[in-house]
Design a protein around this motif. Structure first.
Motif, PDB file in Angstrom:
ATOM      1  N   ARG A   1     -72.025  23.080 -19.608  1.00 51.93           N
ATOM      2  CA  ARG A   1     -71.634  23.841 -18.420  1.00 51.93           C
ATOM      3  C   ARG A   1     -70.324  23.292 -17.879  1.00 51.93           C
ATOM      4  O   ARG A   1     -70.153  22.074 -17.809  1.00 51.93           O
ATOM      5  CB  ARG A   1     -72.707  23.764 -17.331  1.00 51.93           C
ATOM      6  CG  ARG A   1     -74.046  24.370 -17.754  1.00 51.93           C
ATOM      7  CD  ARG A   1     -73.944  25.863 -17.931  1.00 51.93           C
ATOM      8  NE  ARG A   1     -75.204  26.466 -18.338  1.00 51.93           N
ATOM      9  CZ  ARG A   1     -76.130  26.885 -17.480  1.00 51.93           C
ATOM     10  NH1 ARG A   1     -75.943  26.746 -16.181  1.00 51.93           N
ATOM     11  NH2 ARG A   1     -77.239  27.426 -17.927  1.00 51.93           N
ATOM     12  N   PRO A   2     -69.402  24.160 -17.478  1.00 56.74           N
ATOM     13  CA  PRO A   2     -68.116  23.678 -16.948  1.00 56.74           C
ATOM     14  C   PRO A   2     -68.304  23.002 -15.600  1.00 56.74           C
ATOM     15  O   PRO A   2     -69.357  23.140 -14.956  1.00 56.74           O
ATOM     16  CB  PRO A   2     -67.302  24.974 -16.809  1.00 56.74           C
ATOM     17  CG  PRO A   2     -68.329  26.040 -16.624  1.00 56.74           C
ATOM     18  CD  PRO A   2     -69.514  25.627 -17.460  1.00 56.74           C
ATOM     19  N   PRO A   3     -67.308  22.256 -15.137  1.00 49.99           N
ATOM     20  CA  PRO A   3     -67.407  21.634 -13.811  1.00 49.99           C
ATOM     21  C   PRO A   3     -67.632  22.677 -12.724  1.00 49.99           C
ATOM     22  O   PRO A   3     -67.119  23.805 -12.805  1.00 49.99           O
ATOM     23  CB  PRO A   3     -66.053  20.934 -13.637  1.00 49.99           C
ATOM     24  CG  PRO A   3     -65.528  20.759 -15.027  1.00 49.99           C
ATOM     25  CD  PRO A   3     -66.043  21.926 -15.816  1.00 49.99           C
ATOM     26  N   ALA A   4     -68.402  22.323 -11.711  1.00 52.06           N
ATOM     27  CA  ALA A   4     -68.685  23.250 -10.624  1.00 52.06           C
ATOM     28  C   ALA A   4     -67.478  23.456  -9.727  1.00 52.06           C
ATOM     29  O   ALA A   4     -67.410  24.436  -8.985  1.00 52.06           O
ATOM     30  CB  ALA A   4     -69.869  22.742  -9.797  1.00 52.06           C
ATOM     31  N   GLY A   5     -66.514  22.561  -9.779  1.00 50.85           N
ATOM     32  CA  GLY A   5     -65.326  22.674  -8.939  1.00 50.85           C
ATOM     33  C   GLY A   5     -64.276  21.685  -9.391  1.00 50.85           C
ATOM     34  O   GLY A   5     -64.535  20.820 -10.244  1.00 50.85           O
TER      35      GLY A   5
END
Length: 419
Positions: free
Chosen positions: A331-335
């Motif tokens: 999953r990519p970074p949330a921010g």
């Protein structure tokens, strides 16, 4: 022609702040990730229909994967710049201000009088002229913060400040014995707690930046900031490599330098590994099963604080993995400034981790706060040398740092081998 008001002209350059730049870079990263998912889904569809993926699709996927790595590197670079505070924060006390002024005089002109006077006031005997002088607190703290960002293992591990050359730490390898007993039965003596002594010597890490006399004479140059910027890069690179693969000879002992054994035969002093089931690769069927096995090889107390550590090439392979429901495990970074996630755990990039190869230990998973210890000896020293490389002035900058595994059950490795 209409002339812009002066306040508009002066305000315009300030609109492009670091957070906005990070946001734009993060948006580019997420756009690349969506393109990656779309292309990878097409690849899976081609494999299901034709038992092989089209060459064009594979090439496109690899190009997007590399582009994602570049976007992530840009994000990390911007986060590093944002995290670097200004070195000149103002003195917290008159003594700190005097130290800063005296150190600046030593760096620029080789004037030792101010530092000698301060040492006399403090009755110090630990920083004689032939051994160099301690840098001001501001510079020392700045180097430490930058290393925490640039060296990922340092940021994950426990860091201890010591004043001696060696940190010795006792560790309980077995808990106190206990047992059930009847009300009137005899109480035999239980077994004693077993302790092991772990030793973490500090090794000398050095850099020797050079400057011209013109640079030092320029009053506009922040010399302390210059030293920090020169030193932090080389120190962090050397530390990052040593914390991963250092052999313990004149450097810290890296986590991959300890004996690795199959997790089923693990014993104290070794690090357990989970084999992928295929030499130099993940197994073809259920490749993510190895990651699940590594996760549950840790005890629950360590698992809740654990992170994955690998280099970007290994991460590029794992990005393609899906679960049984078709959801991506990566999953990519949330921010901006946050970590990517793998199966719900933070994923940290460490370029010093080895690439996937036969029998390589390319993935580490564990509670590094509990498992790895970094030992810093207090103080960064600078010795000014205007004679050895005229017309340059050399600054022999040293610090002492050590490191090693302190809890061998808190870290597990993934070995790319059949067993």
């Amino acid at each position: 022609m209409e002339i812009e008001p002066m306040d508009t002209l002066t305000a315009a350059p300030e609109t492009k702040t670091v957070p906005e730049t990070m946001t734009a870079a993060f948006d580019d990263f997420m756009e690349a990730f969506e393109a990656f998912k779309e292309t990878n889904d097409r690849r899976f569809g081609e494999i299901e229909q034709k038992l092989t993926a089209d060459v064009v699709t594979r090439d496109k996927l690899e190009r997007i994967n590399k582009a994602m790595d570049e976007h992530k590197r840009t994000l990390d670079h911007l986060a590093l710049k944002k995290a670097r505070p200004a070195l000149s924060r103002g003195a917290d006390s008159l003594e700190a201000a005097e130290h800063k002024q005296a150190f600046s005089a030593y760096i620029r002109r080789g004037d030792e009088a101010g530092l000698r006077e301060l040492e006399g006031k403090a009755m110090s005997v630990g920083s004689a002229a032939d051994g160099g002088y301690l840098v001001p607190d501001e510079t020392d703290a700045e180097i430490g913060r930058r290393l925490s960002i640039a060296s990922p293992i340092r940021a994950l591990a426990t860091v201890r400040q010591v004043s001696a050359a060696v940190l010795k730490k006792p560790f309980s390898t077995s808990g106190m014995a206990a047992g059930w007993v009847a009300e009137t039965a005899a109480r035999p003596q239980t077994g004693n707690v077993q302790l092991a002594e772990l030793s973490f010597p500090t090794m000398e890490l050095y850099a020797m930046p050079a400057a011209t006399a013109s640079l030092l004479d320029d009053a506009a140059v922040d010399v302390e900031s210059w030293i920090a910027s020169e030193v932090d890069i080389v120190f962090s690179e050397q530390e990052g490599t040593a914390f991963v693969s250092g052999d313990g000879i004149n450097k810290p002992k890296g986590l991959l330098s300890y004996t690795a054994v199959a997790d089923g035969t693990w014993s104290w002093g070794n690090i357990g590994y989970i084999a992928t089931g295929a030499a130099g690769a993940f197994k073809a069927a259920g490749p993510s099963d190895t990651l699940i096995d590594a996760i549950y090889a840790l005890k629950a107390g360590h698992r809740q604080n654990a992170s994955f550590v690998m280099n970007r090439k290994t991460q590029g392979e794992i990005r393609k993995f899906k679960d049984a429901d078709g959801n991506y495990l990566w999953r990519p970074p949330a921010g901006p400034g946050q970590q990517a996630q793998l199966m719900g755990f933070p994923l940290v990039e460490a370029e010093d981790m080895p690439d996937v190869a036969a029998n390589s230990l390319s993935i580490a998973f564990g509670d590094f706060r509990a498992g790895y210890l970094v030992v810093d000896r207090t103080g960064v020293r600078v010795l000014r040398d205007p004679y050895s490389a005229k017309p340059y002035v050399l600054f022999y900058t040293t610090k002492r740092v050590g490191g090693g595994v302190q809890n061998f059950e808190a870290i597990k490795l993934v070995r790319f081998a059949a067993s």
